[in-house]
Structure formats: C-alpha cells, structure tokens
Design an enzyme around this catalytic site. Structure first.
Site: not given
Length: 424
Positions: A174, A314, A325, A346, A351, A410
């Site tokens: 991502c 994010h 975050e 998002k 996403h 990830f």
C-alpha cells in the site's frame, strides 16, 4: 551551527513540481470529476459487480464504475494488458493531457516512468490458470506474462509516450504509489531526468483477491450499507473496503515547467521512508515506523513541524491502522497534532492498495492548489483513541502551505511526502 545534511543536499538539488494529474478511481475518470467528488464528500463504494460475490463475507468494493477501455485503447492493445495496466496507461494519458506537455517534442531520454502496483495482474493470473487446468498449456496466451508483470505498466507507458529515461517500478504493497512518486522526485532533483510520469495502479477486485482479504478478516462486512462502510477513525469501523484504479502524476523540473508556462499544482519538497521490522501485515503498535517516515519527510523538506497544516492520512478504516496512525501523529507533532487538519479520502474511494499513494498525492496537490481540505465522510462516532481533527463529513476552506500524504503497507513499509503550496 552548520547546515544539516538535508539543507546541504537541498542547496544543490533542483526543485520538482506537479504539473499534471491523471486519476481513475471509484469517484470517476479524470481530475475534475475526482476533485468535485472529494470536495463534496461523495461516496464511491457499492456492491461488487465484477464477479458473483454472494458467498463472500465482504460483498462491497470501490470499483471503477464507468471505465471504458475503448476510450483509450484499440481492442488489439487490450489483449496485452491486465486491468491494472489499462488503468495505469489511461491515467498516464490523462495526466499528460492535463499537464499540456508534449513529450514527443522534448528530449525523450530526459523523460522517465516510475509506476508500481501492489499486486499486479492477479485477474489475468486467475483466468489463465483456469485456462491451463481446463484446456491445457497449449491454450495459455502468449501475452500472459506481459499482462501480469508489475513493471509492464511502466513499460507500456514508456512505449506510448516514447519516454526513454529512467523506467522502473516498485511493489511495496500500500506504499507503492507514494514510493514511486517519492523516488521520481529524487530522480529529477538529482538531475537523472527532467520529467517523470509516476504513481501506482491496482485491479484487485477479483475472486481470489477479495477472498484473500476476506480470509484475513481485513475487509468491512457492512454489506447492507456499502456507502457507509469505509469510515476511517470512526469508533464503529470494521475494516477497509478494497478499491481499484490508478493515480499518475507528471513531475517536472521547475525551470522546465516555468519555461513552458505550465500550470503548477504543488511542489514536492520532502520524502521519507521507513520500515517497521515488526510484522508481515500488522503495523507496529507504537506507531514508530509511521512516525519516522513522516519525520524524515519533514526533515527532508527542511521545515518545522509547526509548518504542516494538513495530513492526507493513510486512514484505512481498520481498527488498528487508524489508532496507530493517530498515535504516530501525536508522538511526532506533540501539541501541534491537535491543530492539524487530517482527513482520509479512503472514506470515499475505499483503499486502492498500490494505487492509493498516487491517487492521494494527486488529491493532496489539488488541496494545496484549491486551498480546500476534503472531509472524512461517515465519521459519526468519536473514538477516544482517535481524538484529532479528522475534518468530519464536510470539506472546509483553509490556508494550507504544507501538507503531508501518508502511506503504510503490508510488510511494514512506510512512505510519506511533503507537498508545498507553489510559490516561485
């Protein structure tokens, strides 16, 4: 006291600006449609129609609802491209048109391409594997590998625009789009190119792709209310909504942009990367990796923490990501964290995985150009662990001089960009 290493490097580097934005997302095709949608808090999430998802725990996605490949390609070209490549090339075409640049009239070896994907051609892999099992190896398409390999998005864009400069790709989950843009910024700054087409593309809404995320229990199961499923920082968030699309930017050396009287959306002034070294999928619980990527981007920009006005988070709408975050922002910014405006687009797109960084950097540049902060929609129930200003539900005009755009992936890979309101 002497100059910092960042300051010394900055004094010899060239300035890099964004002069074109090409967006293909669940909110529409093109920059204007996307900007109107995010500034109005529109939703792009719906029930999956790419395949029969009736047996899946999550039946919703941020699909690209109105993409017609024939608007961009001839049929014979499409055979060589998985959807992620089609999205990438189409978004690059939109970005080049938006920038008004004529690459063919420029020196081709000074223009490069850096476009990545988190997953690549998973749809073509699934279909070809089915063909192999049912009809045998002799029926596998000779285009199979070039449909699926991640760097073929950059390759196809390079061929289309005769861009003979640096040609590369990244696959950092991502964080892919953000890393591609950040690396391209550095390529221009250090004089290895004058123009870069940079960003990410993704087409993961396939039977296997969605099944994999369902098996991880990563996706929202708010199937009866798709438009309310992506709710970053809200106390009732239950997972992310998978999305698809592409975000490609035209990055340009400032002098070249000024010489051709280009419209400049924003300047890229800082880039930071870090690794959590913690877990293959979960973010580090102390937020240290996210904090360091933001910190390094701000140091690279040679600005103070208090100079940052806005963060495009994010903000995936997963229980862990959003609170971590938030923690990282508070650990880095201290009291200034509560003065920041933070939003997750998002909430509207879902996403887009490897495409997210490209799309969201484009959104952040549009925020700086228009001096408007988009909202985090579906924010209804405050979470005590997420206690910052997430610009709930409605956009707001604001003075934005510096903005951060965050991406965390990830494998514990993180990226952050600092963009600046353009001033000569």
């Amino acid at each position: 006291m002497g100059m910092s290493l960042s300051s010394k490097r900055k004094s010899t580097e060239r300035r890099v600006v964004i002069t074109g934005i090409g967006l293909i997302s669940p909110l529409g095709i093109g920059t204007e449609k996307n900007w109107q949608a995010i500034s109005q808090g529109k939703n792009g999430i719906g029930l999956i129609s790419h395949f029969d998802a009736s047996q899946y725990t999550s039946k919703i996605a941020g699909q690209v609802w109105d993409f017609d490949a024939l608007d961009f390609f001839e049929k014979k070209e499409m055979r060589k491209m998985d959807f992620f490549i089609q999205y990438a090339v189409a978004a690059a075409q939109l970005a080049v048109q938006d920038s008004g640049i004529d690459i063919a009239r420029l020196e081709g070896d000074r223009c490069g391409v850096y476009v990545g994907s988190g997953i690549g051609g998973i749809g073509s892999i699934e279909e070809t594997h089915k063909t192999l099992l049912e009809k045998g190896p002799g029926r596998v398409s000779p285009f199979f590998l070039i449909q699926t390999i991640i760097n073929e998005a950059s390759g196809q864009i390079s061929i289309k625009f005769k861009a003979r400069g640096p040609n590369s790709a990244t696959a950092t989950a991502c964080s892919t789009g953000t890393h591609a843009v950040g690396d391209s910024y550095r390529i221009i700054a250090r004089r290895d190119a004058d123009i870069m087409l940079a960003g990410g593309a993704e087409a993961p809404i396939t039977p296997l792709g969605v099944a994999g995320f369902c098996a991880m229990r990563a996706l929202s199961v708010r199937n009866d209310e798709p438009e309310r499923a992506s709710r970053p920082f809200d106390a009732e968030r239950d997972g992310f909504v998978v999305g698809e699309g592409a975000g490609i930017l035209v990055l340009e050396e400032l002098g070249l942009a000024l010489k051709r009287d280009a419209r400049i959306y924003a300047e890229i002034v800082g880039y930071g990367m870090s690794g959590d070294a913690y877990h293959v999928a979960a973010p580090s619980l102390d937020g240290e990796g996210a904090k360091r990527s933001m910190e390094r981007a701000i140091e690279d920009a040679c600005i103070d923490l208090g100079d940052v006005n806005y963060i495009n988070a994010h903000g995936t709408s997963t229980p862990y990501n959003d609170k971590i975050e938030t923690l990282a922002v508070k650990r880095l910014f201290g009291d200034h964290a509560y003065k920041l405006s933070i939003s997750s687009t998002k909430s509207m797109t879902g996403h887009l995985l490897g495409a997210a960084g490209g799309v969201e950097t484009g959104y952040t540049a549009l925020c700086l150009k228009n001096q408007v902060i988009p909202p985090t929609i579906n924010y209804e129930h405050p979470d005590p662990e997420c206690d910052l200003d997430y610009v709930p539900n409605k956009s707001r005009p604001a003075e934005i001089n510096y903005a951060l755009s965050n991406s965390f992936g990830f494998g514990g890979t993180n990226g952050a960009l600092v963009l600046k309101k353009f001033e000569e």
